[in-house]
Design a protein around this motif. Structure first.
Motif, PDB file in Angstrom:
ATOM      1  N   LYS A  63     -43.741  -7.317  95.867  1.00  0.00           N
ATOM      2  CA  LYS A  63     -44.503  -6.167  95.641  1.00  0.00           C
ATOM      3  C   LYS A  63     -45.887  -7.065  95.680  1.00  0.00           C
ATOM      4  O   LYS A  63     -46.091  -8.075  95.075  1.00  0.00           O
ATOM      5  CB  LYS A  63     -44.136  -5.876  94.253  1.00  0.00           C
ATOM      6  CG  LYS A  63     -44.992  -4.813  93.495  1.00  0.00           C
ATOM      7  CD  LYS A  63     -44.742  -4.786  92.288  1.00  0.00           C
ATOM      8  CE  LYS A  63     -45.533  -5.550  91.473  1.00  0.00           C
ATOM      9  NZ  LYS A  63     -45.612  -5.689  89.891  1.00  0.00           N
ATOM     10  N   ILE A  64     -46.838  -6.291  96.397  1.00  0.00           N
ATOM     11  CA  ILE A  64     -48.274  -6.773  96.358  1.00  0.00           C
ATOM     12  C   ILE A  64     -49.294  -5.885  95.907  1.00  0.00           C
ATOM     13  O   ILE A  64     -49.411  -5.066  96.312  1.00  0.00           O
ATOM     14  CB  ILE A  64     -48.667  -7.111  97.867  1.00  0.00           C
ATOM     15  CG1 ILE A  64     -47.438  -8.167  98.361  1.00  0.00           C
ATOM     16  CG2 ILE A  64     -49.951  -7.982  98.006  1.00  0.00           C
ATOM     17  CD1 ILE A  64     -47.473  -8.535  99.707  1.00  0.00           C
ATOM     18  N   GLU A  65     -49.986  -6.117  94.855  1.00  0.00           N
ATOM     19  CA  GLU A  65     -51.077  -5.581  94.468  1.00  0.00           C
ATOM     20  C   GLU A  65     -52.174  -6.150  94.773  1.00  0.00           C
ATOM     21  O   GLU A  65     -52.681  -7.370  95.004  1.00  0.00           O
ATOM     22  CB  GLU A  65     -51.188  -5.548  92.970  1.00  0.00           C
ATOM     23  CG  GLU A  65     -50.030  -4.780  92.210  1.00  0.00           C
ATOM     24  CD  GLU A  65     -50.138  -5.000  90.537  1.00  0.00           C
ATOM     25  OE1 GLU A  65     -51.400  -4.892  90.059  1.00  0.00           O
ATOM     26  OE2 GLU A  65     -49.179  -5.465  90.087  1.00  0.00           O
TER      27      GLU A  65
ATOM     28  N   THR B  36     -49.334  -8.432 103.045  1.00  0.00           N
ATOM     29  CA  THR B  36     -48.223  -7.343 102.935  1.00  0.00           C
ATOM     30  C   THR B  36     -47.280  -7.746 104.511  1.00  0.00           C
ATOM     31  O   THR B  36     -46.140  -7.386 104.178  1.00  0.00           O
ATOM     32  CB  THR B  36     -48.940  -5.906 103.096  1.00  0.00           C
ATOM     33  OG1 THR B  36     -50.053  -6.236 104.007  1.00  0.00           O
ATOM     34  CG2 THR B  36     -49.497  -5.746 101.818  1.00  0.00           C
ATOM     35  N   VAL B  37     -48.011  -8.052 105.662  1.00  0.00           N
ATOM     36  CA  VAL B  37     -47.121  -7.991 106.685  1.00  0.00           C
ATOM     37  C   VAL B  37     -46.220  -9.074 106.706  1.00  0.00           C
ATOM     38  O   VAL B  37     -45.041  -8.776 107.019  1.00  0.00           O
ATOM     39  CB  VAL B  37     -48.180  -8.354 108.010  1.00  0.00           C
ATOM     40  CG1 VAL B  37     -47.205  -8.461 109.223  1.00  0.00           C
ATOM     41  CG2 VAL B  37     -49.118  -7.461 108.322  1.00  0.00           C
TER      42      VAL B  37
ATOM     43  N   TYR C 217     -54.684  -9.184 101.442  1.00  0.00           N
ATOM     44  CA  TYR C 217     -53.680  -8.012 101.351  1.00  0.00           C
ATOM     45  C   TYR C 217     -53.217  -7.630 102.553  1.00  0.00           C
ATOM     46  O   TYR C 217     -51.868  -7.699 102.841  1.00  0.00           O
ATOM     47  CB  TYR C 217     -54.301  -6.793 100.579  1.00  0.00           C
ATOM     48  CG  TYR C 217     -53.466  -5.589 100.486  1.00  0.00           C
ATOM     49  CD1 TYR C 217     -52.613  -5.554  99.362  1.00  0.00           C
ATOM     50  CD2 TYR C 217     -53.681  -4.749 101.407  1.00  0.00           C
ATOM     51  CE1 TYR C 217     -51.764  -4.425  99.445  1.00  0.00           C
ATOM     52  CE2 TYR C 217     -52.993  -3.550 101.364  1.00  0.00           C
ATOM     53  CZ  TYR C 217     -51.922  -3.333 100.213  1.00  0.00           C
ATOM     54  OH  TYR C 217     -51.219  -2.279 100.174  1.00  0.00           O
ATOM     55  N   PRO C 218     -53.909  -7.425 103.682  1.00  0.00           N
ATOM     56  CA  PRO C 218     -53.291  -6.967 104.844  1.00  0.00           C
ATOM     57  C   PRO C 218     -52.311  -7.938 105.516  1.00  0.00           C
ATOM     58  O   PRO C 218     -51.520  -7.585 106.323  1.00  0.00           O
ATOM     59  CB  PRO C 218     -54.427  -6.370 105.840  1.00  0.00           C
ATOM     60  CG  PRO C 218     -55.635  -6.767 105.019  1.00  0.00           C
ATOM     61  CD  PRO C 218     -55.422  -7.332 103.630  1.00  0.00           C
TER      62      PRO C 218
ATOM     63  N   TYR D 167     -37.604  -9.712  92.625  1.00  0.00           N
ATOM     64  CA  TYR D 167     -38.381  -9.688  93.773  1.00  0.00           C
ATOM     65  C   TYR D 167     -39.808 -10.175  93.173  1.00  0.00           C
ATOM     66  O   TYR D 167     -40.080 -10.506  92.324  1.00  0.00           O
ATOM     67  CB  TYR D 167     -38.851  -7.978  94.050  1.00  0.00           C
ATOM     68  CG  TYR D 167     -39.440  -7.603  92.868  1.00  0.00           C
ATOM     69  CD1 TYR D 167     -40.882  -7.631  92.435  1.00  0.00           C
ATOM     70  CD2 TYR D 167     -38.650  -6.692  91.903  1.00  0.00           C
ATOM     71  CE1 TYR D 167     -41.283  -6.939  91.418  1.00  0.00           C
ATOM     72  CE2 TYR D 167     -39.092  -6.255  90.713  1.00  0.00           C
ATOM     73  CZ  TYR D 167     -40.359  -6.213  90.417  1.00  0.00           C
ATOM     74  OH  TYR D 167     -41.091  -5.657  89.290  1.00  0.00           O
TER      75      TYR D 167
ATOM     76  N   LYS E 212     -37.334  -7.580 105.724  1.00  0.00           N
ATOM     77  CA  LYS E 212     -36.630  -7.236 106.759  1.00  0.00           C
ATOM     78  C   LYS E 212     -35.394  -8.331 107.167  1.00  0.00           C
ATOM     79  O   LYS E 212     -34.475  -8.259 107.612  1.00  0.00           O
ATOM     80  CB  LYS E 212     -37.268  -6.925 107.920  1.00  0.00           C
ATOM     81  CG  LYS E 212     -37.732  -5.101 107.853  1.00  0.00           C
ATOM     82  CD  LYS E 212     -38.557  -4.536 108.840  1.00  0.00           C
ATOM     83  CE  LYS E 212     -39.075  -3.313 108.486  1.00  0.00           C
ATOM     84  NZ  LYS E 212     -40.069  -3.215 109.604  1.00  0.00           N
ATOM     85  N   THR E 213     -36.146  -9.749 107.252  1.00  0.00           N
ATOM     86  CA  THR E 213     -35.025 -10.539 108.044  1.00  0.00           C
ATOM     87  C   THR E 213     -34.503 -11.398 107.033  1.00  0.00           C
ATOM     88  O   THR E 213     -33.501 -12.272 107.493  1.00  0.00           O
ATOM     89  CB  THR E 213     -36.062 -11.559 108.742  1.00  0.00           C
ATOM     90  OG1 THR E 213     -37.211 -12.036 107.976  1.00  0.00           O
ATOM     91  CG2 THR E 213     -36.725 -10.635 109.877  1.00  0.00           C
TER      92      THR E 213
ATOM     93  N   GLU F 225     -43.426  -7.802 104.609  1.00  0.00           N
ATOM     94  CA  GLU F 225     -42.456  -6.802 105.015  1.00  0.00           C
ATOM     95  C   GLU F 225     -41.626  -7.377 105.946  1.00  0.00           C
ATOM     96  O   GLU F 225     -40.234  -7.033 105.841  1.00  0.00           O
ATOM     97  CB  GLU F 225     -43.416  -5.863 105.888  1.00  0.00           C
ATOM     98  CG  GLU F 225     -42.529  -4.500 106.274  1.00  0.00           C
ATOM     99  CD  GLU F 225     -43.496  -3.535 107.105  1.00  0.00           C
ATOM    100  OE1 GLU F 225     -44.596  -3.781 106.770  1.00  0.00           O
ATOM    101  OE2 GLU F 225     -42.786  -2.694 107.765  1.00  0.00           O
TER     102      GLU F 225
ATOM    103  N   LYS G 200     -35.414  -9.254  98.250  1.00  0.00           N
ATOM    104  CA  LYS G 200     -36.082  -7.888  98.428  1.00  0.00           C
ATOM    105  C   LYS G 200     -37.488  -8.057  98.873  1.00  0.00           C
ATOM    106  O   LYS G 200     -37.990  -9.221  98.858  1.00  0.00           O
ATOM    107  CB  LYS G 200     -36.098  -7.506  96.885  1.00  0.00           C
ATOM    108  CG  LYS G 200     -34.892  -6.674  96.373  1.00  0.00           C
ATOM    109  CD  LYS G 200     -35.170  -5.911  95.038  1.00  0.00           C
ATOM    110  CE  LYS G 200     -34.123  -5.179  94.884  1.00  0.00           C
ATOM    111  NZ  LYS G 200     -34.344  -4.209  93.596  1.00  0.00           N
ATOM    112  N   THR G 201     -38.241  -7.064  99.091  1.00  0.00           N
ATOM    113  CA  THR G 201     -39.529  -7.234  99.614  1.00  0.00           C
ATOM    114  C   THR G 201     -40.561  -7.385  98.514  1.00  0.00           C
ATOM    115  O   THR G 201     -40.416  -6.684  97.412  1.00  0.00           O
ATOM    116  CB  THR G 201     -39.912  -5.832 100.589  1.00  0.00           C
ATOM    117  OG1 THR G 201     -38.958  -5.472 101.269  1.00  0.00           O
ATOM    118  CG2 THR G 201     -41.327  -6.205 101.209  1.00  0.00           C
TER     119      THR G 201
END
Lengths: 432, 345
Positions: B55-57, B39-40, B35-36, B25, B47-48, B43, B52-53
């Motif tokens: 990981k965001i810190e 993350t979108v 970050y906001p 990943y 999904k598409t 995600e 794997k999605t």
């Protein structure tokens, strides 16, 4: 004789004279104690009321009823029900088509965009799951309840005021009219929010769930329990039963007591330096979180376990030694079983503490956006309190109630664990 | 037997760690402002696509660069988000650790707003007003080129056209990127309205920084923590107070708070996008080229982030409050990403 006794102040008179003041003092002390308790209860009930009041709506989610035609042309043109083809098909197109059918008056591109925005982007995946579970749906028309967008959800729940002017509302008049039409038709209902319990984190509030965080918390606590309990019990037994009393053991004792008071962020820094930078374990993994929380809870469990061992009366040891048991036999056959309930209570309280901890996890990268539900202790994971922190910081309004909802779940776990500790103590603890 | 079991468990644990030596990943760190948006994209990407999605810190821009520049290898992050461009000192520290090829991607803009509750009247501030109201030391109100401790208590004392309310501003703490950008864009912008301070930049750079970047500590500026939702709630409860936060929070709470005009410009989507609103900043992310091919999905993630459906004018990042770049700039950066141009040293 008489005159003599009159001159001297009798003790009973002094007692009587001070009696009123002493009673008053006692009353004052009791009132102060009662006031302290009620103030505490007031704060706790205020906390609970505000959290439950904000959060109970998170367990409901607005759904929109749509007549969806599972168009074979779009989903499965060659009619083979091929799994890959069915996975990749355009389910979003189905949702859009049925929205258009429900609102035939909508024509312009911009209006259509606003119309499609009423349904969550997760709706397409809901249809995908339905079709993959039952491919015979293809070609039929079904009434399906699909998840609504978070703005619609907030509107239906009353968190967006419908009476304010349009410019001050997140939902414009056009969408509001559509929502009201759907409400009149009974096509807009609040259902139990299963996604909240089965999904991982998401940036769309209506799709966000706590399952990933709960699994993360489980793995972290499992690692902590497996490491902390045996190490702590062994340490306590050695220090209490075997270790000679000298400067070294005194030093160790002082250090253990001090460690219990060290701020938890320090353990996070230690974890970063030792487990990640030195041993090269992966960042954000539940294993590292568990190791760090093990360090944090060890002193708590050691102290509780030593107290439990101390409370076993010496007569038990003496009797065992008297009939010829070795020291090890005495401890493992007699003392440890009697001390175990106290040790378990300490462990559960330590675990509950670890469950609510965020600060040390910040340093080891567990404060992160993780969508996939972790499948093992080495997968990147986050925990419940961190999830709450991340949601509290999100701009979308629907996250406010979800934050409170997640707090309620966390509180439920904490209360359950503490209740378990109380039950264990009540049932198994022996008093001499 | 016991010792054997324990040592076996230890060996198992660490062999597990070794098997994790290939990561499937993407690992992303960096700015809490990006970050906001990041993350979108992550995600949607998860999904598409079959990957794997990521990981965001959220570590802050500076913290992100520190982790990013620590070295090459799967234990280090692949991408770092930043609400400012990478500094030359950071490029150097990266190079020292072998991180030499870095691809810079600008993704859009973010505006910082000075807002108050809807019940109060909308303010029109200039950057000079902001500097005078919030700086620790300001030029002597009696004239002359002398700096005195900030004497202003109400907005009216700062500028006679403003209301006579007490100066009370809720803002982010020094660890926040929003604070950095606010200080740099609003305070320093206002500070340059004074010629003698502006002249100081050449003669005494450190003094200039100190004057322009230091916020008063006498209670008029209240550090409200990193949680911008909390600032919005406090503004609602106290109509006299002002708050400083990112545009996305104004966008989400337009029924509760309103943004002040800065230098006559309202904080609107359009004004930030075309650059007329003065307190806006670019957002970036940086990619480690050495990780391409080592960690699966980085190319596909870059393609998703730089696609029109993500960062375009009608893309989903705009719905989340990001302000897109003009089309020509988007084209240029998308082309850069395709060719994977690294930063010049």
């Amino acid at each position: 004789m008489n005159s003599h006794s009159d001159k001297r102040v009798r003790t009973i008179d002094r007692v009587n004279a001070s009696l009123a003041e002493r009673y008053a003092r006692e009353r004052r002390f009791r009132t102060a104690g009662l006031a302290a308790v009620s103030l505490g209860l007031l704060f706790v009930s205020f906390l609970f009321i505000s959290i439950v009041g904000n959060g109970y709506t998170a367990f409901h989610q607005t759904k929109i009823a749509l007549e969806v035609f599972f168009d074979p042309q779009q989903l499965d043109p060659d009619g083979r029900h091929d799994y890959d083809a069915l996975t990749r098909a355009d389910y979003g197109g189905l949702v859009k088509a049925s929205m258009r059918n429900s609102f035939p008056a909508v024509k312009t591109r911009q209006e259509k965009r606003a119309l499609y925005a009423m349904v969550s982007s997760g709706a397409a995946f809901e249809l995908q799951h339905m079709v993959l579970a039952d491919p015979s749906l293809i070609g039929t028309t079904q009434a399906v309840w699909l998840t609504a967008d978070d703005d619609i959800d907030m509107l239906v729940k009353g968190h967006i005021d419908r009476s304010v002017p349009e410019s001050e509302r997140r939902v414009d008049d056009r969408t509001l009219a559509w929502v009201e039409r759907l409400e009149q038709e009974g096509a807009l209902k609040r259902r139990f929010n299963t996604a909240f319990f089965t999904n991982g984190d998401s940036r769309e509030p209506e799709l966000a769930g706590i399952a990933g965080a709960v699994m993360g918390s489980c793995y972290v606590l499992l690692v902590t329990l497996l490491l902390a309990f045996p190490i702590a019990v062994a340490t306590a037994v050695y220090l209490e039963e075997f270790a000679p009393r000298n400067r070294w053991t005194d030093l160790i004792e002082v250090n253990i007591n001090n460690l219990a008071a060290v701020p938890s962020i320090v353990f996070g820094l230690l974890g970063l330096a030792v487990f990640i930078n030195f041993f090269g374990l992966p960042r954000s993994a539940a294993l590292v979180g568990g190791l760090v929380l093990t360090l944090m809870t060890l002193p708590t469990i050691i102290i509780a376990s030593r107290a439990a061992l101390k409370s076993v009366p010496p007569s038990i040891r003496e009797a065992a030694l008297g009939v010829g048991a070795s020291q090890q036999q005495t401890i493992f056959h007699h003392v440890l079983p009697l001390a175990l309930p106290g040790m378990l209570t300490g462990t559960i309280i330590g675990m509950a503490q670890a469950l609510g901890e965020t600060a040390p996890l910040l340093m080891i990268g567990m404060v992160a956006f993780i969508v996939d539900i972790p499948g093992g202790a080495l997968d990147p994971a986050t925990v419940l309190p961190v999830q709450i922190f991340l949601w509290a910081d999100s701009p979308e309004r629907a996250f406010v109630e979800r934050t409170s909802g997640a707090i309620m779940v966390l509180l439920f776990f904490l209360v359950t664990m503490n209740a378990l500790a109380v039950v264990l103590r009540k049932r198994f603890e022996r008093r001499w | 037997m016991n010792i054997k079991t324990v040592s076996a468990a230890v060996v198992l644990t660490f062999s597990g760690a070794v098997s994790a030596a290939s990561r499937d990943y993407i690992s992303i760190v960096g700015s809490s402002t990006v970050y906001p948006f990041s993350t979108v994209v992550a995600e949607t990407f998860g999904k598409t696509t079959g990957f794997k999605t990521p990981k965001i810190e959220s570590t802050g821009s500076g913290g992100g660069f520190k982790l990013f520049c620590a070295g090459v290898g799967i234990e280090h992050p692949d991408i770092t988000n930043a609400s400012r461009a990478i500094k030359s000192s950071e490029v150097e520290s990266c190079a020292k650790n072998g991180v030499t090829e870095i691809v810079e991607v600008k993704i859009g803009y973010d505006g910082i707003v000075v807002a108050n509750a809807k019940q109060a009247e909308q303010l029109a501030l200039s950057r000079k007003d902001i500097f005078m109201a919030l700086a620790k030391d300001v030029p002597d109100p009696n004239g002359g080129e002398k700096l005195v401790a900030n004497p202003y208590k109400s907005w009216q004392e700062v500028n006679s056209t403003l209301p006579a309310t007490k100066i009370e501003v809720l803002g982010p703490p020094p660890t926040s990127g929003t604070r950095d950008a606010f200080v740099e864009l609003a305070m320093e912008g206002g500070c340059q309205a004074f010629d003698f301070i502006k002249a100081m930049k050449k003669t005494d750079g450190r003094m200039y920084q100190g004057v322009c970047h230091t916020i008063r500590e006498d209670g008029a500026f209240i550090e409200a923590g990193e949680n911008d939702n909390l600032i919005v709630q406090k503004l609602e409860a106290n109509p006299a107070a002002l708050g400083i936060f990112g545009f996305s929070f104004l966008d989400q709470n337009s029924d509760k708070v309103q943004g002040a005009k800065i230098d006559g410009i309202e904080p609107t989507f359009e004004a930030i996008a075309d650059g007329t609103y003065p307190i806006s900043r670019p957002l970036f992310f940086y990619v480690k080229r050495a990780h391409l091919g080592k960690v699966p999905g980085i190319e596909a993630f870059l393609a998703e982030f730089t696609s029109e459906k993500a960062w375009g004018e009608e893309g989903y990042l705009v719905d989340k409050g990001m302000i897109p770049m003009p089309p020509a700039e988007r084209e240029r950066f998308a082309a850069n990403v395709k060719m994977l141009y690294s930063l010049e040293k």
